[in-house]
Scaffold this motif. Structure first.
Motif, PDB file in Angstrom:
ATOM      1  N   THR A   1       0.362  -1.291   0.086  1.00  0.00           N
ATOM      2  CA  THR A   1      -0.008   0.204   0.088  1.00  0.00           C
ATOM      3  C   THR A   1       0.786   1.143  -0.319  1.00  0.00           C
ATOM      4  N   ARG A   2       1.788   1.362   0.786  1.00  0.00           N
ATOM      5  CA  ARG A   2       2.929   2.143   1.163  1.00  0.00           C
ATOM      6  C   ARG A   2       3.361   2.776  -0.769  1.00  0.00           C
TER       7      ARG A   2
ATOM      8  N   LEU B   1      11.496  -0.127   5.315  1.00  0.00           N
ATOM      9  CA  LEU B   1      10.060  -1.016   4.665  1.00  0.00           C
ATOM     10  C   LEU B   1       9.642   0.115   5.520  1.00  0.00           C
ATOM     11  N   LEU B   2       9.362   1.110   6.563  1.00  0.00           N
ATOM     12  CA  LEU B   2       8.486   1.927   7.334  1.00  0.00           C
ATOM     13  C   LEU B   2       8.286   3.565   6.396  1.00  0.00           C
ATOM     14  N   GLY B   3      10.369   3.464   6.094  1.00  0.00           N
ATOM     15  CA  GLY B   3      10.754   4.786   5.731  1.00  0.00           C
ATOM     16  C   GLY B   3      10.089   4.883   3.160  1.00  0.00           C
ATOM     17  N   VAL B   4       9.126   4.433   2.962  1.00  0.00           N
ATOM     18  CA  VAL B   4       8.842   4.203   1.964  1.00  0.00           C
ATOM     19  C   VAL B   4       7.747   5.844   1.766  1.00  0.00           C
ATOM     20  N   ALA B   5       7.165   5.119   3.393  1.00  0.00           N
ATOM     21  CA  ALA B   5       6.392   6.164   3.640  1.00  0.00           C
ATOM     22  C   ALA B   5       6.658   7.839   4.447  1.00  0.00           C
ATOM     23  N   ALA B   6       7.856   7.561   5.000  1.00  0.00           N
ATOM     24  CA  ALA B   6       7.693   8.454   5.961  1.00  0.00           C
ATOM     25  C   ALA B   6       7.684   9.531   5.343  1.00  0.00           C
ATOM     26  N   GLY B   7       7.238  10.429   6.690  1.00  0.00           N
ATOM     27  CA  GLY B   7       6.440  11.983   6.280  1.00  0.00           C
ATOM     28  C   GLY B   7       5.694  11.823   6.682  1.00  0.00           C
TER      29      GLY B   7
END
Length: 591
Positions: A106-107, A318-324
């Motif tokens: 999803t990200r 993996l979490l950093g893909v949607a960081a922000g």
């Protein structure tokens, strides 16, 4: 190149805690079964100590038989509990892993195309393969094994204290060694593994570029340069992996010493106390076995803690893909009509290096605009701005008075669709490949879309028609057919504005002209922006925008621009006398 973000350690830990909270029942069942299995395993050493003491004290054989049966019973109970504990761990791990994968997909799909392009394929590819695999191993094995080891350690130490606090004293010698060594390792490992994964991403990026551009590399004679680039990336990756290996070669021997030394001291101290009559032989036997039992969980903890660090680094990436920051929950404005307006738009891929300089343009609903110019003039960049792929550095682009940036992705794609030279055929049936843009599309709509792009004939001739499996491993499609599939998807999606960036580049001139005419008929009443070097698109368009050095230098109908004798007239004369003369048979009329 801008690398994708990496989540902080605090964010990764918070996410892991939230995951556990989302599966409370499964987590409690897993921990409870492991605790029960560990407790059952503690009975054996104590009973074995009682048996040794009984043999030494010449107790009746019947009592020894009872002790032996009790030991066997606890071994069976422990085996059954371990089996169900591992099943519970596997279920919990697979549930968590499934959620992680779904959220990651999803990200990735929510990433703006501009972010993917600026980051390059290597970093994203590494995260979707190497990092997902590392996290999979961590969730399936490292987390449950670490949990088992910690539970076993605490229970064994508790049992050792129950036997006699004296036997726990040697542990105080090993505890500082393992504490200091582990703290040193954990201080350096996270950054080391993040650096290792980033270096591997560079290797993947370089190899991907070399393979995809192999013909260009060969044509320009840049083989040595690409080999040198690969060697540099591999050296960087080797240094990163050597650093993490150094951490392990220091930490593991320290851990070995921390539990071997207490075991030796327990034997020496316990033997001395037994000779003095301070402890019984049964207590000494149980204590030595308990200390020996500490070795296995410590070994597993050491081995899997390293995998936990690898998994933590993978999770952060993996979490950093949607960081922000999450998007603000504000009401979304609704466009009032389909008119697109470009006001004073400027754009830079890099600070200080503008590609577009003050673009002003109004696109009326249903208008067909051709954007032409020499390579590097900024045509494709303008097209991507009109499609909402990139956001202007300055100025604004609105549709119906609403900025494109204010539209959510799903609404944006319903308003404007971009079709480029790049296309992808997914693994599945041809029907699924077409209906993916609108899953509810009926058979008639799919066939009408194929007819619109002149692809129905070859589609019906496939082995199973629309049910033929295409994509990797399926029935092969030619580049032209794949591009027709991409255009048919756009017809089914039915946006009010189309941006065609060299969308027919893979087709021969005659087929491309026929396809564009057919497509123009299908999208009648919609805005079409065609970006192409083939100027028949401009000839058929309502207006032509000539882009030169990042500016629109001419704008108007084809005939007026040709009569004006400016930049467009020169392009038209050059194309008509050169490329078109080669593309059409001798004596054929100019279309």
């Amino acid at each position: 190149m801008t690398r994708l973000a990496v989540a902080t350690t605090a964010q990764a830990r918070r996410y892991a805690r939230d995951l556990i909270r989302d599966y409370p029942g499964m987590f409690r069942a897993t921990v409870g079964l492991h605790v029960a299995a560990a407790v059952a395993g503690l009975a054996g050493p104590r009973l074995l100590g009682d048996m040794v003491q009984g043999i030494h004290g010449h107790v009746p054989v019947r009592e020894l038989d009872h002790l032996a049966l009790a030991i066997a019973g606890f071994v069976v109970v422990q085996a059954v509990l371990i089996r169900y504990a591992h099943v519970a761990s596997a279920r919990l791990g697979e549930s968590v892993l499934a959620r992680l994968r779904e959220e990651f997909v999803t990200r990735v799909l929510a990433l703006p195309l501009s972010t993917v392009e600026s980051a390059g394929t290597g970093d994203l590819l590494t995260r979707t393969t190497r990092d997902v695999d590392a996290l999979s191993k961590c969730v399936r094995f490292a987390v449950p094994e670490t949990l088992i080891s910690l539970i076993t350690l605490f229970l064994v130490i508790g049992a050792l204290l129950v036997v006699s606090p004296v036997f726990a004293a040697p542990l105080l010698i090993g505890a500082p060694i393992i504490a200091v060594g582990t703290r040193w390792y954990l201080r350096h490992a996270p950054a080391g593994y993040l650096r290792q994964n980033a270096a591997y991403a560079d290797v993947t990026e370089g190899l991907t570029e070399t393979v995809e551009g192999a013909r260009t590399v060969e044509a320009l004679g840049r083989q040595r340069q690409r080999v040198a680039r690969t060697d540099t990336d591999l050296r960087r990756s080797w240094r990163a992996e050597r650093f993490t290996l150094h951490l392990r070669t220091v930490w593991w021997p320290l851990v070995e010493i921390s539990y071997v030394l207490p075991m030796v001291l327990t034997l020496l101290t316990g033997g001395w106390l037994y000779l003095r009559g301070s402890v019984s032989l049964g207590a000494l036997t149980a204590a030595v076995i308990y200390v020996q039992q500490l070795v296995d969980p410590l070994d597993r903890l050491v081995g899997w803690l390293d995998e936990l660090e690898v998994g933590a680094a993978a999770l952060a990436r993996l979490l950093g893909v949607a960081a922000g920051p999450p998007p603000a929950a504000t009401p979304r404005p609704e466009p009032a009509g389909n008119r697109m307006r470009v006001c004073g738009v400027r754009f830079s891929y890099e600070p200080g290096r503008e590609v577009l300089h003050g673009i002003d343009l109004v696109l009326e609903p249903g208008e067909r605009l051709a954007v032409v110019g020499v390579s590097g003039a900024g045509k494709s960049t303008l097209g991507r701005l009109l499609a909402g792929v990139h956001q202007p550095t300055a100025g604004s682009i609105t549709v119906g008075g609403v900025p494109l940036a204010a539209l959510p992705p799903e609404r944006l794609r319903a308003e404007v669709a971009l079709v480029t030279q790049e296309h992808h055929v997914f693994i599945g049936t041809l029907r699924d490949n077409l209906a993916m843009v609108r899953p509810g599309a009926q058979e008639g709509e799919i066939r009408a879309a194929l007819t619109a792009v002149q692809a129905l004939t070859w589609a019906d001739e496939l082995p199973n028609g629309l049910s033929t499996v295409v994509g990797a491993g399926g029935h092969p499609l030619s580049p032209a057919q794949a591009q027709q599939v991409a255009l048919a998807r756009v017809v089914i999606a039915d946006p009010h504005t189309l941006v065609l960036d060299e969308a027919t580049a893979m087709l021969d001139p005659r087929a491309a002209r026929d396809l564009e005419r057919s497509l123009a008929a299908v999208v009648s009443g919609r805005t079409v922006v065609a970006i192409a070097h083939r100027l028949f698109s401009a000839h058929d368009a309502d207006r032509v925008a000539v882009v030169e050095a990042g500016r629109i230098v001419e704008l108007g109908p084809h005939d007026e621009l040709v009569a004006a004798g400016g930049v467009y007239a020169a392009l038209w004369d050059s194309w008509q006398g050169g490329a078109m003369k080669k593309a059409r048979p001798e004596g054929a009329p100019f279309p």
